[in-house]
Write a protein that holds these residues in place. Structure first.
Motif, short mmCIF file in Angstrom:
data_model
loop_
_atom_site.label_atom_id
_atom_site.label_comp_id
_atom_site.label_asym_id
_atom_site.label_seq_id
_atom_site.Cartn_x
_atom_site.Cartn_y
_atom_site.Cartn_z
N LEU A 284 -0.62 61.72 12.37
CA LEU A 284 0.13 60.79 13.22
C LEU A 284 1.64 61.03 13.06
O LEU A 284 2.07 61.62 12.07
CB LEU A 284 -0.18 59.34 12.81
CG LEU A 284 -1.66 58.95 12.81
CD1 LEU A 284 -1.85 57.60 12.14
CD2 LEU A 284 -2.20 58.93 14.23
N ILE A 285 2.41 60.52 14.02
CA ILE A 285 3.86 60.58 13.87
C ILE A 285 4.33 59.49 12.90
O ILE A 285 3.71 58.42 12.80
CB ILE A 285 4.60 60.42 15.21
CG1 ILE A 285 4.27 59.07 15.87
CG2 ILE A 285 4.30 61.58 16.14
CD1 ILE A 285 5.23 58.69 16.97
N HIS A 286 5.42 59.77 12.22
CA HIS A 286 5.97 58.81 11.27
C HIS A 286 7.50 58.78 11.41
O HIS A 286 8.20 59.60 10.82
CB HIS A 286 5.56 59.16 9.84
CG HIS A 286 4.07 59.16 9.66
ND1 HIS A 286 3.31 58.02 9.76
CD2 HIS A 286 3.19 60.17 9.45
CE1 HIS A 286 2.03 58.32 9.59
NE2 HIS A 286 1.94 59.62 9.41
N PRO A 287 8.02 57.85 12.21
CA PRO A 287 9.48 57.73 12.35
C PRO A 287 10.08 57.07 11.11
O PRO A 287 9.84 55.89 10.84
CB PRO A 287 9.64 56.85 13.60
CG PRO A 287 8.34 56.12 13.74
CD PRO A 287 7.28 56.96 13.12
N HIS A 337 11.42 53.08 5.30
CA HIS A 337 9.99 53.03 5.65
C HIS A 337 9.69 53.71 6.97
O HIS A 337 10.59 53.90 7.81
CB HIS A 337 9.53 51.57 5.71
CG HIS A 337 10.28 50.73 6.72
ND1 HIS A 337 9.85 50.57 8.01
CD2 HIS A 337 11.45 50.03 6.63
CE1 HIS A 337 10.70 49.80 8.66
NE2 HIS A 337 11.69 49.47 7.86
N CYS A 338 8.43 54.04 7.16
CA CYS A 338 7.97 54.46 8.47
C CYS A 338 8.05 53.27 9.41
O CYS A 338 7.69 52.15 9.04
CB CYS A 338 6.52 54.97 8.39
SG CYS A 338 5.81 55.28 10.02
N HIS A 339 8.55 53.53 10.63
CA HIS A 339 8.73 52.42 11.57
C HIS A 339 7.58 52.24 12.55
O HIS A 339 7.68 51.46 13.50
CB HIS A 339 10.07 52.50 12.31
CG HIS A 339 10.69 51.16 12.51
ND1 HIS A 339 10.16 50.21 13.37
CD2 HIS A 339 11.77 50.57 11.93
CE1 HIS A 339 10.91 49.12 13.33
NE2 HIS A 339 11.89 49.31 12.46
N VAL A 340 6.47 52.93 12.34
CA VAL A 340 5.23 52.47 12.97
C VAL A 340 4.78 51.33 12.06
O VAL A 340 4.31 51.55 10.95
CB VAL A 340 4.17 53.59 13.03
CG1 VAL A 340 2.86 53.04 13.60
CG2 VAL A 340 4.68 54.75 13.88
N LEU A 341 4.99 50.11 12.50
CA LEU A 341 4.92 48.97 11.58
C LEU A 341 3.55 48.80 10.95
O LEU A 341 3.43 48.32 9.82
CB LEU A 341 5.37 47.70 12.30
CG LEU A 341 6.82 47.75 12.80
CD1 LEU A 341 7.17 46.46 13.53
CD2 LEU A 341 7.80 48.00 11.66
N SER A 342 2.52 49.26 11.67
CA SER A 342 1.17 49.15 11.11
C SER A 342 0.94 50.16 10.00
O SER A 342 -0.13 50.16 9.38
CB SER A 342 0.13 49.34 12.22
OG SER A 342 0.36 50.56 12.91
N HIS A 343 1.91 51.02 9.73
CA HIS A 343 1.84 51.92 8.57
C HIS A 343 2.60 51.34 7.37
O HIS A 343 2.76 52.02 6.36
CB HIS A 343 2.45 53.29 8.89
CG HIS A 343 1.80 54.00 10.03
ND1 HIS A 343 2.26 55.19 10.54
CD2 HIS A 343 0.71 53.68 10.78
CE1 HIS A 343 1.49 55.58 11.54
NE2 HIS A 343 0.55 54.68 11.72
N ALA A 344 3.13 50.11 7.53
CA ALA A 344 4.11 49.66 6.54
C ALA A 344 4.00 48.18 6.12
O ALA A 344 4.40 47.85 5.01
CB ALA A 344 5.53 49.91 7.07
N GLY A 352 1.66 51.07 2.01
CA GLY A 352 1.70 52.39 2.64
C GLY A 352 3.06 53.04 2.60
O GLY A 352 3.62 53.29 1.53
N MET A 353 3.61 53.32 3.80
CA MET A 353 4.79 54.18 3.91
C MET A 353 6.08 53.37 3.78
O MET A 353 6.86 53.25 4.74
CB MET A 353 4.75 54.94 5.23
CG MET A 353 3.60 55.96 5.25
SD MET A 353 3.58 56.88 6.77
CE MET A 353 2.68 58.35 6.26
N VAL A 354 6.29 52.86 2.59
CA VAL A 354 7.47 52.05 2.29
C VAL A 354 8.02 52.52 0.94
O VAL A 354 7.26 52.73 0.00
CB VAL A 354 7.12 50.55 2.20
CG1 VAL A 354 8.36 49.74 1.80
CG2 VAL A 354 6.53 50.04 3.50
CU LIG Z 1 3.96 56.11 9.90
#
Ligand SMILES: [Cu+2]
Length: 360
Positions: A284-287, A337-344, A352-354
């Motif tokens: 997946l992408i991770h901004p 953090h990753c700004h796909v909020l459901s990853h964080a 997760g990505m924080v």
């Molecule tokens: Cu992400």
């Protein structure tokens, strides 16, 4: 007194929470919390030494969020705060992925031995998953060489299925490209395959499985392959060098094989310039969004950009590497953090990505 149960649920007495996550971070970033920052730094230096008897706080993305109405706002806040406290305490896992691997020298050849094997990998405190690894860690060890070096990867497969190693982004002769039935036979269980090539193109690259790769890379057969330029002046100047490898399958959303609160913070002194190498090994992408300070993007996939640019969110697509410089001009604890909020973040807090950039 707040107590933590093993499942991360919190039993609290009537003492009101005096520090919410937001006020905690706000205080630190405004500079009124410099002692707090110092405390965080002290905590971070102890990161490899888990606190005996420390509460096991689990903030896993698989954990279903409690249905609306089943948590009070205080209970929800307490769970958020527990995650932050666990992060500050050092994440409480004993292992680290992406650690430097010293080569052995055969003449002028830098030899890196990589053994593929399964291990139980601790993603967050107390949560173990089966990982498929190079040398026992997820990600595998960091391979770092200099432009012009002759590199040999000796890969032994101790898995129960075939594999192969692709040096991703590295310019190699065709027969060293690591794609079974295209450039080589698969490395069957028990076999060893030797890759050898000259490291020609400097930059931030990767190595990973190129066989049954959704599963094998997802399970952890991945790592950083960094080629330092002969002429260091071709990159912007920096004081510290961090790598963040993202994955989003085995163990959920991870930076360097760990999910928040077990992720490692990035630490720097005020005024330092930090280089960050983003590498996405996921699906997946991770901004990647850093609070408070802009990122100077200067390289993509190991190639320096003709015109570096500033932004605050760097989108990293699967397979991509982006290199940025952050000028640490403002002290504090900056959420990162990753700004796909459901990853964080969810009802139970951040996961997760924080991580954080801590500037003191
Ligand atoms: Cu992400």
């Amino acid at each position: 007194v707040t107590q933590f149960t093993k499942k991360g649920a919190i039993v609290s007495d009537k003492t009101p929470n005096t520090t919410s996550r937001r006020s905690f971070l706000r205080g630190a970033s405004l500079g009124v919390g410099i002692p707090v920052v110092g405390g965080l730094l002290a905590a971070c230096t102890q990161q490899l030494a888990p606190t005996p008897g420390a509460p096991a706080v689990q903030m896993q993305h698989e954990e279903p969020a409690a249905p609306a109405g089943q948590m009070t706002f205080d209970e929800m806040d307490a769970m958020h705060e527990a995650g932050i406290k666990a992060f500050v305490a050092g994440g409480q896992t004993a292992t680290l992925g992406n650690q430097p691997l010293e080569p052995r020298l055969d003449g002028n050849v830098k030899v890196f031995d990589l053994v593929c094997s399964k291990v139980q990998w601790e993603v967050t405190a107390g949560k173990f998953i089966e990982a498929w690894t190079y040398n026992g860690t997820m990600p595998g060890p960091e391979i770092r060489v200099t432009e012009g070096d002759t590199v040999r990867l000796v890969v032994t497969n101790n898995l129960d299925e075939s594999t192969a190693v692709h040096p991703h982004g590295v310019m190699v002769p065709n027969n060293m490209d690591g794609v079974p039935f295209v450039t080589q036979p698969p490395i069957k269980p028990g076999e060893t395959f030797v890759y050898e090539f000259v490291a020609k193109n400097p930059g931030s690259h990767m190595y990973h499985s190129h066989h049954n790769s959704t599963k094998q890379v997802g399970k952890g057969l991945l790592g950083a392959f960094i080629i330092e330029p002969k002429n260091k002046a071709q990159d912007p100047a920096y004081d510290l060098d961090y790598t963040i490898i993202m994955n989003d399958q085995n163990g959920g959303f991870t930076f360097n094989g760990k999910g928040f609160p077990a992720t490692a913070p990035l630490t720097a002194k005020l005024g330092q310039k930090v280089r960050i190498r983003y590498m996405n090994e996921g699906l997946l992408i991770h901004p990647m969004h850093l609070h408070g300070l802009p990122q100077l993007v200067f390289a993509r996939d190991g190639w320096n950009l003709p015109q570096p640019y500033m932004c605050d969110t760097v989108n990293v697509a699967p397979g991509e590497r982006w290199d940025v410089i952050v000028d640490c001009s403002e002290p504090g604890v900056w959420a990162f953090h990753c700004h796909v909020l459901s990853h964080a973040e969810n009802d139970h807090g951040m996961f997760g990505m924080v991580t954080a950039l801590i500037i003191s």
